[in-house]
Design an enzyme around this catalytic site. Structure first.
Site, PDB file in Angstrom:
ATOM      1  N   ASP A  13      81.185  16.845-112.341  1.00 33.62           N
ATOM      2  CA  ASP A  13      81.889  18.042-111.689  1.00 33.62           C
ATOM      3  C   ASP A  13      80.856  18.942-110.713  1.00 33.62           C
ATOM      4  O   ASP A  13      81.429  20.229-110.460  1.00 33.62           O
ATOM      5  CB  ASP A  13      82.661  19.181-112.585  1.00 33.62           C
ATOM      6  CG  ASP A  13      84.121  18.424-112.827  1.00 33.62           C
ATOM      7  OD1 ASP A  13      84.526  17.451-112.228  1.00 33.62           O
ATOM      8  OD2 ASP A  13      84.902  18.925-113.827  1.00 33.62           O
ATOM      9  N   VAL A  14      79.868  18.385-110.563  1.00 33.58           N
ATOM     10  CA  VAL A  14      79.028  19.162-109.626  1.00 33.58           C
ATOM     11  C   VAL A  14      79.323  18.909-108.270  1.00 33.58           C
ATOM     12  O   VAL A  14      78.828  19.852-107.335  1.00 33.58           O
ATOM     13  CB  VAL A  14      77.638  18.636-110.092  1.00 33.58           C
ATOM     14  CG1 VAL A  14      76.538  19.118-108.927  1.00 33.58           C
ATOM     15  CG2 VAL A  14      77.183  19.204-111.280  1.00 33.58           C
ATOM     16  N   GLY A  15      79.816  17.651-107.685  1.00 33.89           N
ATOM     17  CA  GLY A  15      80.063  17.634-106.393  1.00 33.89           C
ATOM     18  C   GLY A  15      79.730  16.249-105.824  1.00 33.89           C
ATOM     19  O   GLY A  15      79.746  16.088-104.697  1.00 33.89           O
ATOM     20  N   THR A  17      81.517  13.461-105.809  1.00 38.32           N
ATOM     21  CA  THR A  17      82.561  12.608-104.962  1.00 38.32           C
ATOM     22  C   THR A  17      82.375  13.505-103.600  1.00 38.32           C
ATOM     23  O   THR A  17      82.601  12.702-102.596  1.00 38.32           O
ATOM     24  CB  THR A  17      83.805  12.665-105.786  1.00 38.32           C
ATOM     25  OG1 THR A  17      83.581  12.082-106.815  1.00 38.32           O
ATOM     26  CG2 THR A  17      85.060  11.980-104.727  1.00 38.32           C
ATOM     27  N   LYS A  38      81.619   2.457-107.153  1.00 39.01           N
ATOM     28  CA  LYS A  38      81.474   3.199-108.560  1.00 39.01           C
ATOM     29  C   LYS A  38      81.716   2.044-109.670  1.00 39.01           C
ATOM     30  O   LYS A  38      82.602   1.303-109.448  1.00 39.01           O
ATOM     31  CB  LYS A  38      82.562   4.308-108.410  1.00 39.01           C
ATOM     32  CG  LYS A  38      82.229   5.115-109.633  1.00 39.01           C
ATOM     33  CD  LYS A  38      82.830   6.672-109.556  1.00 39.01           C
ATOM     34  CE  LYS A  38      82.653   7.203-110.848  1.00 39.01           C
ATOM     35  NZ  LYS A  38      82.490   8.672-110.556  1.00 39.01           N
ATOM     36  N   SER A  42      86.072   7.497-115.621  1.00 39.58           N
ATOM     37  CA  SER A  42      86.912   7.816-116.583  1.00 39.58           C
ATOM     38  C   SER A  42      87.736   9.253-115.935  1.00 39.58           C
ATOM     39  O   SER A  42      87.465   9.901-115.188  1.00 39.58           O
ATOM     40  CB  SER A  42      86.415   8.242-117.994  1.00 39.58           C
ATOM     41  OG  SER A  42      84.853   8.650-117.872  1.00 39.58           O
ATOM     42  N   GLY A 117      77.621   7.741-109.213  1.00 40.42           N
ATOM     43  CA  GLY A 117      77.342   7.727-110.621  1.00 40.42           C
ATOM     44  C   GLY A 117      78.564   8.063-111.378  1.00 40.42           C
ATOM     45  O   GLY A 117      79.392   8.725-110.718  1.00 40.42           O
ATOM     46  N   GLY A 119      79.235  11.103-114.338  1.00 40.08           N
ATOM     47  CA  GLY A 119      78.642  12.200-115.156  1.00 40.08           C
ATOM     48  C   GLY A 119      77.265  12.466-114.401  1.00 40.08           C
ATOM     49  O   GLY A 119      77.180  12.729-113.203  1.00 40.08           O
ATOM     50  N   ASN A 209      80.247  25.877 -99.413  1.00 42.86           N
ATOM     51  CA  ASN A 209      81.774  25.341-100.006  1.00 42.86           C
ATOM     52  C   ASN A 209      82.719  25.268 -98.712  1.00 42.86           C
ATOM     53  O   ASN A 209      82.766  25.912 -97.874  1.00 42.86           O
ATOM     54  CB  ASN A 209      82.213  26.796-100.760  1.00 42.86           C
ATOM     55  CG  ASN A 209      81.629  26.946-102.085  1.00 42.86           C
ATOM     56  OD1 ASN A 209      81.540  25.957-102.841  1.00 42.86           O
ATOM     57  ND2 ASN A 209      81.351  27.975-102.472  1.00 42.86           N
TER      58      ASN A 209
HETATM   59  N1  LIG Z   1      81.146  22.053-101.339  1.00 46.07           N
HETATM   60  C1  LIG Z   1      82.476  22.204-101.985  1.00 46.07           C
HETATM   61  N2  LIG Z   1      83.271  22.779-101.492  1.00 46.07           N
HETATM   62  C2  LIG Z   1      84.732  23.070-102.045  1.00 46.07           C
HETATM   63  N3  LIG Z   1      84.849  22.213-103.222  1.00 46.07           N
HETATM   64  C3  LIG Z   1      83.970  21.337-103.667  1.00 46.07           C
HETATM   65  C4  LIG Z   1      82.665  21.318-103.241  1.00 46.07           C
HETATM   66  N4  LIG Z   1      81.885  20.510-104.038  1.00 46.07           N
HETATM   67  C5  LIG Z   1      83.008  19.999-104.947  1.00 46.07           C
HETATM   68  N5  LIG Z   1      83.994  20.723-104.802  1.00 46.07           N
HETATM   69  C6  LIG Z   1      85.223  20.316-105.649  1.00 46.07           C
HETATM   70  O1  LIG Z   1      84.741  20.643-107.108  1.00 46.07           O
HETATM   71  C7  LIG Z   1      85.395  19.613-108.003  1.00 46.07           C
HETATM   72  C8  LIG Z   1      84.429  18.566-108.504  1.00 46.07           C
HETATM   73  O2  LIG Z   1      83.594  17.939-107.584  1.00 46.07           O
HETATM   74  P1  LIG Z   1      83.606  16.466-107.522  1.00 46.07           P
HETATM   75  O3  LIG Z   1      82.998  15.989-106.169  1.00 46.07           O
HETATM   76  O4  LIG Z   1      84.920  15.681-107.823  1.00 46.07           O
HETATM   77  O5  LIG Z   1      82.383  16.177-108.623  1.00 46.07           O
HETATM   78  P2  LIG Z   1      81.933  14.906-109.584  1.00 46.07           P
HETATM   79  O6  LIG Z   1      82.078  13.764-108.477  1.00 46.07           O
HETATM   80  O7  LIG Z   1      80.400  15.354-109.545  1.00 46.07           O
HETATM   81  O8  LIG Z   1      82.488  15.167-110.790  1.00 46.07           O
HETATM   82  C9  LIG Z   1      86.272  18.998-107.105  1.00 46.07           C
HETATM   83  O9  LIG Z   1      87.510  19.646-107.125  1.00 46.07           O
HETATM   84  C10 LIG Z   1      85.877  19.053-105.570  1.00 46.07           C
HETATM   85  O10 LIG Z   1      86.700  19.215-104.507  1.00 46.07           O
HETATM   86 MG   LIG Z   2      83.183  12.018-108.898  1.00 43.29          MG
END
Ligand SMILES: Nc1ncnc2c1ncn2[C@@H]1O[C@H](COP(=O)(O)OP(=O)(O)O)[C@@H](O)[C@H]1O
Ligand SMILES: [Mg+2]
Length: 229
Positions: A13-15, A17, A38, A42, A117, A119, A209
């Site tokens: 959940d760090v971003g 995707t 990918k 999960s 990746g 996690g 953001n």
């Molecule tokens: N720069 C950003 N601005 C706004 N929302 C973000 C940003 N980065 C991540 N998010 C949000 O945070 C959540 C987790 O990001 P995600 O990309 O799904 O993480 P990961 O793929 O590492 O698990 C998602 O809801 C995504 O839309």
């Molecule tokens: Mg992801």
């Protein structure tokens, strides 16, 4: 010959995707045939009675990839737990041959492939006699990595640990991308500097953001992708 990069992060959940979508979008807007892959996801959700790999669906939508997201993910499970456990729960073990075969097919369709990746950098995919860790996938696909890290408090520790683990496994870290970055935040600016000094890896982009674009020169971005044989 296709080129690729693996996107890992300091945690889930760090971003990954979000940032991957921006990277693929930038490449495609520059006229490059860029795709996504990918190995294992999960926490997939049902949509109209069909299990959908959400990460791939998001990247396809944001980056304008006109392909069924199911074609870009080898294994996707409904239960939101580590892939090794989800695979046991759903009785669908992860086979490295399937990953190799699927990635080969993606290589036939795209010139630049951004591989997301699961996690963070330490992620078990299979823990029986055919043990498979995420780092095994990175190496068998001949990929270097980019690390997505939060910009805020605690990131020096988690980012440097991620860099060191990757290095210990013989994986090259090509760059770090700070997510949720605030240009006027003194701590964020200092985190960027300290991470570069302590890791000797460049922070190649900072993503604010709700950013709709990633701020990196196309040549620098292309440089990160390596040949995947
Ligand atoms: N720069 C950003 N601005 C706004 N929302 C973000 C940003 N980065 C991540 N998010 C949000 O945070 C959540 C987790 O990001 P995600 O990309 O799904 O993480 P990961 O793929 O590492 O698990 C998602 O809801 C995504 O839309
Ligand atoms: Mg992801």
């Amino acid at each position: 010959m296709s080129k690729g990069i693996f996107i890992t992060a300091t945690g889930t959940d760090v971003g990954k995707t979000y940032v991957t979508a921006l990277l693929v979008k930038k490449l495609r807007e520059s006229g490059i045939c860029a795709g996504y892959y990918k190995a294992a996801l999960s926490g997939a959700e049902y949509c109209n009675g069909r299990l959908v790999p959400g990460d791939a669906q998001y990247v396809c939508r944001m980056a304008g990839i006109e392909e069924e997201p199911e074609q870009l993910v080898s294994y996707f499970y409904e239960t939101a737990v580590s892939p090794h456990l989800a695979a046991v729960i759903h009785k669908q073990p992860i086979e490295k041959e399937v990953i190799l075969q699927d990635f080969r097919k993606v290589k036939e369709r795209y010139d630049y492939i951004t591989v997301e990746g699961s996690g963070g950098i330490i992620c078990p995919l299979r823990m029986d006699e055919k043990k498979l860790m995420l780092e095994d996938v990175i190496k068998m696909l001949y990929l270097d990595v980019l690390i997505v890290a939060p910009a805020g408090l605690g990131t020096i520790n988690s980012t440097i640990l991620t860099v060191e683990y990757a290095r210990q496994k013989g994986i090259e870290v090509k760059g770090i991308i700070l997510n949720g970055y605030e240009p006027d935040n003194v701590m964020h600016k200092d985190n960027k500097n300290q991470i570069e000094v302590l890791s000797a890896v460049p922070v190649i982009a900072c993503v604010e953001n709700n950013a709709e674009e990633i701020n990196i020169a196309l040549e620098c971005l292309l440089d990160v992708y390596g040949e995947v044989s």
